[in-house]
Design a protein around this motif. Sequence first.
Motif, PDB file in Angstrom:
ATOM      1  N   LEU C  66     -26.465  32.797 -53.645  1.00 30.54           N
ATOM      2  CA  LEU C  66     -25.205  33.401 -54.079  1.00 30.54           C
ATOM      3  C   LEU C  66     -24.888  33.041 -55.522  1.00 30.54           C
ATOM      4  O   LEU C  66     -24.470  33.883 -56.314  1.00 30.54           O
ATOM      5  CB  LEU C  66     -24.063  32.980 -53.149  1.00 30.54           C
ATOM      6  CG  LEU C  66     -23.984  33.754 -51.850  1.00 30.54           C
ATOM      7  CD1 LEU C  66     -22.844  33.234 -50.990  1.00 30.54           C
ATOM      8  CD2 LEU C  66     -23.793  35.252 -52.114  1.00 30.54           C
ATOM      9  N   ALA C  67     -25.103  31.762 -55.859  1.00 28.77           N
ATOM     10  CA  ALA C  67     -24.792  31.330 -57.223  1.00 28.77           C
ATOM     11  C   ALA C  67     -25.652  32.095 -58.228  1.00 28.77           C
ATOM     12  O   ALA C  67     -25.169  32.543 -59.271  1.00 28.77           O
ATOM     13  CB  ALA C  67     -25.029  29.829 -57.356  1.00 28.77           C
ATOM     14  N   ARG C  68     -26.926  32.254 -57.900  1.00 31.11           N
ATOM     15  CA  ARG C  68     -27.812  32.981 -58.808  1.00 31.11           C
ATOM     16  C   ARG C  68     -27.366  34.421 -58.995  1.00 31.11           C
ATOM     17  O   ARG C  68     -27.250  34.914 -60.113  1.00 31.11           O
ATOM     18  CB  ARG C  68     -29.234  33.004 -58.230  1.00 31.11           C
ATOM     19  CG  ARG C  68     -30.008  31.747 -58.470  1.00 31.11           C
ATOM     20  CD  ARG C  68     -31.372  31.858 -57.801  1.00 31.11           C
ATOM     21  NE  ARG C  68     -32.075  30.593 -57.912  1.00 31.11           N
ATOM     22  CZ  ARG C  68     -32.846  30.084 -56.967  1.00 31.11           C
ATOM     23  NH1 ARG C  68     -33.013  30.742 -55.835  1.00 31.11           N
ATOM     24  NH2 ARG C  68     -33.445  28.947 -57.145  1.00 31.11           N
ATOM     25  N   VAL C  69     -27.135  35.083 -57.863  1.00 27.66           N
ATOM     26  CA  VAL C  69     -26.848  36.506 -57.972  1.00 27.66           C
ATOM     27  C   VAL C  69     -25.498  36.727 -58.648  1.00 27.66           C
ATOM     28  O   VAL C  69     -25.341  37.631 -59.457  1.00 27.66           O
ATOM     29  CB  VAL C  69     -26.959  37.205 -56.595  1.00 27.66           C
ATOM     30  CG1 VAL C  69     -25.816  36.861 -55.689  1.00 27.66           C
ATOM     31  CG2 VAL C  69     -27.081  38.708 -56.764  1.00 27.66           C
ATOM     32  N   PHE C  70     -24.528  35.860 -58.368  1.00 25.28           N
ATOM     33  CA  PHE C  70     -23.225  36.033 -59.003  1.00 25.28           C
ATOM     34  C   PHE C  70     -23.304  35.829 -60.506  1.00 25.28           C
ATOM     35  O   PHE C  70     -22.820  36.635 -61.292  1.00 25.28           O
ATOM     36  CB  PHE C  70     -22.179  35.087 -58.405  1.00 25.28           C
ATOM     37  CG  PHE C  70     -21.468  35.683 -57.235  1.00 25.28           C
ATOM     38  CD1 PHE C  70     -20.725  36.859 -57.387  1.00 25.28           C
ATOM     39  CD2 PHE C  70     -21.536  35.107 -55.977  1.00 25.28           C
ATOM     40  CE1 PHE C  70     -20.078  37.432 -56.311  1.00 25.28           C
ATOM     41  CE2 PHE C  70     -20.895  35.677 -54.897  1.00 25.28           C
ATOM     42  CZ  PHE C  70     -20.168  36.835 -55.065  1.00 25.28           C
ATOM     43  N   SER C  71     -23.938  34.719 -60.901  1.00 31.22           N
ATOM     44  CA  SER C  71     -23.966  34.446 -62.340  1.00 31.22           C
ATOM     45  C   SER C  71     -24.749  35.526 -63.069  1.00 31.22           C
ATOM     46  O   SER C  71     -24.319  36.034 -64.102  1.00 31.22           O
ATOM     47  CB  SER C  71     -24.548  33.058 -62.596  1.00 31.22           C
ATOM     48  OG  SER C  71     -25.833  32.974 -62.021  1.00 31.22           O
ATOM     49  N   GLY C  72     -25.908  35.914 -62.515  1.00 34.70           N
ATOM     50  CA  GLY C  72     -26.704  36.944 -63.171  1.00 34.70           C
ATOM     51  C   GLY C  72     -25.972  38.267 -63.226  1.00 34.70           C
ATOM     52  O   GLY C  72     -25.953  38.937 -64.261  1.00 34.70           O
ATOM     53  N   PHE C  73     -25.325  38.598 -62.131  1.00 38.17           N
ATOM     54  CA  PHE C  73     -24.628  39.884 -62.091  1.00 38.17           C
ATOM     55  C   PHE C  73     -23.440  39.909 -63.044  1.00 38.17           C
ATOM     56  O   PHE C  73     -23.259  40.850 -63.801  1.00 38.17           O
ATOM     57  CB  PHE C  73     -24.159  40.180 -60.662  1.00 38.17           C
ATOM     58  CG  PHE C  73     -23.252  41.375 -60.575  1.00 38.17           C
ATOM     59  CD1 PHE C  73     -23.774  42.662 -60.684  1.00 38.17           C
ATOM     60  CD2 PHE C  73     -21.886  41.234 -60.419  1.00 38.17           C
ATOM     61  CE1 PHE C  73     -22.945  43.771 -60.628  1.00 38.17           C
ATOM     62  CE2 PHE C  73     -21.055  42.333 -60.366  1.00 38.17           C
ATOM     63  CZ  PHE C  73     -21.577  43.602 -60.469  1.00 38.17           C
ATOM     64  N   VAL C  74     -22.641  38.852 -62.989  1.00 39.41           N
ATOM     65  CA  VAL C  74     -21.421  38.863 -63.806  1.00 39.41           C
ATOM     66  C   VAL C  74     -21.767  38.994 -65.286  1.00 39.41           C
ATOM     67  O   VAL C  74     -21.222  39.852 -65.999  1.00 39.41           O
ATOM     68  CB  VAL C  74     -20.579  37.592 -63.544  1.00 39.41           C
ATOM     69  CG1 VAL C  74     -19.488  37.445 -64.591  1.00 39.41           C
ATOM     70  CG2 VAL C  74     -19.973  37.651 -62.154  1.00 39.41           C
TER      71      VAL C  74
END
Lengths: 271, 263, 257
Positions: C66-74
């Motif tokens: 989740l942390a990866r996808v959130f940071s990358g997406f944001v």
Amino acid sequence: MTCAGNVSMCEPDATPQAGRPARPPFIHIGAVHKAFAARQGGELTVLDSIDLDIAENEFVSLIGRSGCGKTTLLNIIAGLDAATSGRIAIGDRPVTGPGQGQGVVFQQHALFPWLTALGNVSFGFRKAGLSREDRRERSLELLRLVGLEAAANKYPREMSGGMQQRISIARALALDPQILLMDEPFGALDELTRIELQQELLRIWQARRKTVVFVTHSIDEALMLSDRVVLLAPNPGRIKRIFEVPMPRPRSRTERAFNALYDEIWSELSS
Amino acid sequence: MSARLARAASSLVVIAVLLAAWELAVGYGLLKAYQFPPPSKIARGFVELSLTGFPTGVSLWTHTGVTIWRVLQGYVAAILLAVPLGLLIGALPVLDKLSAPLIVFCRSVATLSLLPLVIVWFGAGELTKVVLIGYGCFWTMLSNVIAGVRYVDPVLVRAARSFGLQGPELYREVVLPAALPRIFAGARMALGVGFMVIVGAEMIGTIQGLGALIMEARTFYRSEITIVGMLVIGLLGFLISSGLAGLERLLMPWAGNLDQVRR
Amino acid sequence: MSASTLRSNDLTLGVIGTLAVIGFWEAAVRTGLIDPSVFPSPSLAIAAAAERLTARQLGENLSWSLARVFSGFVLGALAGVVVGVLAGWYRRFGLVVSPLVELLRPIPPLAWIPLAIIWFGLGEPSKFFIIFLGAFFPVVTAAYQGMRGVDPMLLRAGQTMGLSGVPLLLRVAIPAAAPDLATGLRIGWGLSFGVLVAAELIAADRGLGYMIIAERNAGGSVGVIIVGILLIGALNLLTDAAIGVAIRHWVGRWHGI
């Protein structure tokens, strides 16, 4: 009073109870009631005890504000929608579905976009049991009638709105219907095209002897075209009043009787 | 037309300037050549790749052919399954409602996450890749076919009914052609998905195919080969999607500019 | 029958359909139609997962993903919005940026993995970069097209009310392009998520994607893999639905999605 002059719609018989033409009824609508399921539960009455008789070859307009059920009424006559209760008959036969002599012209964008003008008109003949050549010949004839023979191979997206609606009329005529049901067919057209198509429609109506039920938003249009104007009121949809339009055709928008009637319908609509 | 030409020319200039700057930056030692192989080195890589191949003997064309063949098998299988099934589900509202949550879920499952499972089932060979591509394409296609037939403009349906059409005839003559643009859009989207999936799937357990090529090249610090592979992948995707768009215009001249319609 | 009962009937049918499929799956395994070691039933899969995974392990992998996808997406989406909006608004900037975007856009984000590893090594930054790209390209394209598609009438209307330059951009053009932006964001989220899983499969030492590939590499239980796949799918579905709700809240009232 708006009843200037000596016009017949001022007679006391121009009331909902007088939904009966002088000639024998051809389309009979008796106590038609239509209700839909409402969003928040319960029922929404769209049409409430509609009584209306329409004579053969008569031109009747349905007019009223949005939500007064005029399109629903048209769909019920077309057999595309069923009434919740009430009687509806064409000639002696109760309406059970489409294909009983009703041809329908819809608002814009009801042509099949994947068919050419010719293909769309020819679609109307599909139940007629004709040979391919006959279908083509008859379709071309109808295109000629609406003055669009030259556009036979165009797709709808290549045609103007006015052309599209002419094709729609030709397509509906392919069924050789006794009744032409028209749902705001010219509503999306510009004023000039609209007047042109109104004249065209009258010409076709007179040449082909059809009974027309015409839904419109425009008082002007209703008065230019119809023998009678049926005014519907919303919540629930009901017939508020029926106006006879006695002026002979071709009519003029500047006639006194026309304007008097216009004012009267407007005051009834806005009251 | 001349405006488009000018735009194309300015695009070329921009790209040319950038490539030149890149070349110079590496030449002056501002960028490391192995991290940012300059265009000249990429060009040499391209020549090597098409003549000798990487690994030796496996040329660029072999890699490309292998990738295309894999995508094609999965894609065609998916279309052949999804179209009839979608037409059936779309025709029967009850079936649509029964299956809707399941289809949404299956579409949400990240296709590549199935890789470990599919390897367990079918080994690490060709079939695994084809199955993965098939899975991704299938659900994309299926949901588009269903949506296509379910959301046909009701006015068209009413018009057809006013001519006495109903049941299967109505479906065949009106619903189906009206759904075609959406079905085609689905076919295009599905192919995009297929290309996404294949690149990932080829990075594991194979040495042939463009995905394998770029991964292998990295292992040997041949970044210029990696970049050639990436460009070929991009070009391939671009060519195929414009090919499909052309096919759409050819098959459905009546639909006009579909992208414009959808906007 | 009212419309609301109609809708809840739809839902009931959906639940019935789903339960039927799960039931069929379970029954097929129980009756020996399917070999449970190859394709365990839902109950067996959950049991296996419960046995082999601790809640802490699962939680850790989940939060890494989740942390990866959130940071990358944001960050990817933010960059996409900024670049796309500016390219659509300032013609010259657009002329420079759009050929580059058009050139790189057809390359699937996953194809950047090897290059990302060359540039950033095998650690977190390379994964972040890939996910960033997954969000960036759909968003930048949507933002650019949205800006180019803004009705010039709206801009003129804004100008007649004394707006120009940046205020016109912020108060008229960007809101008018918001529906396109919203669509781009949603597509970008889906792509980021798919890319995340792939990146974790190919090169990672934690996260849900790693969890399932490690299970298979260790010759572990198929049940764990299945639970992992379903978990990833559910996560994708839930987050996508949340974004859908947010979008409807944002532009749904006036745009009608």
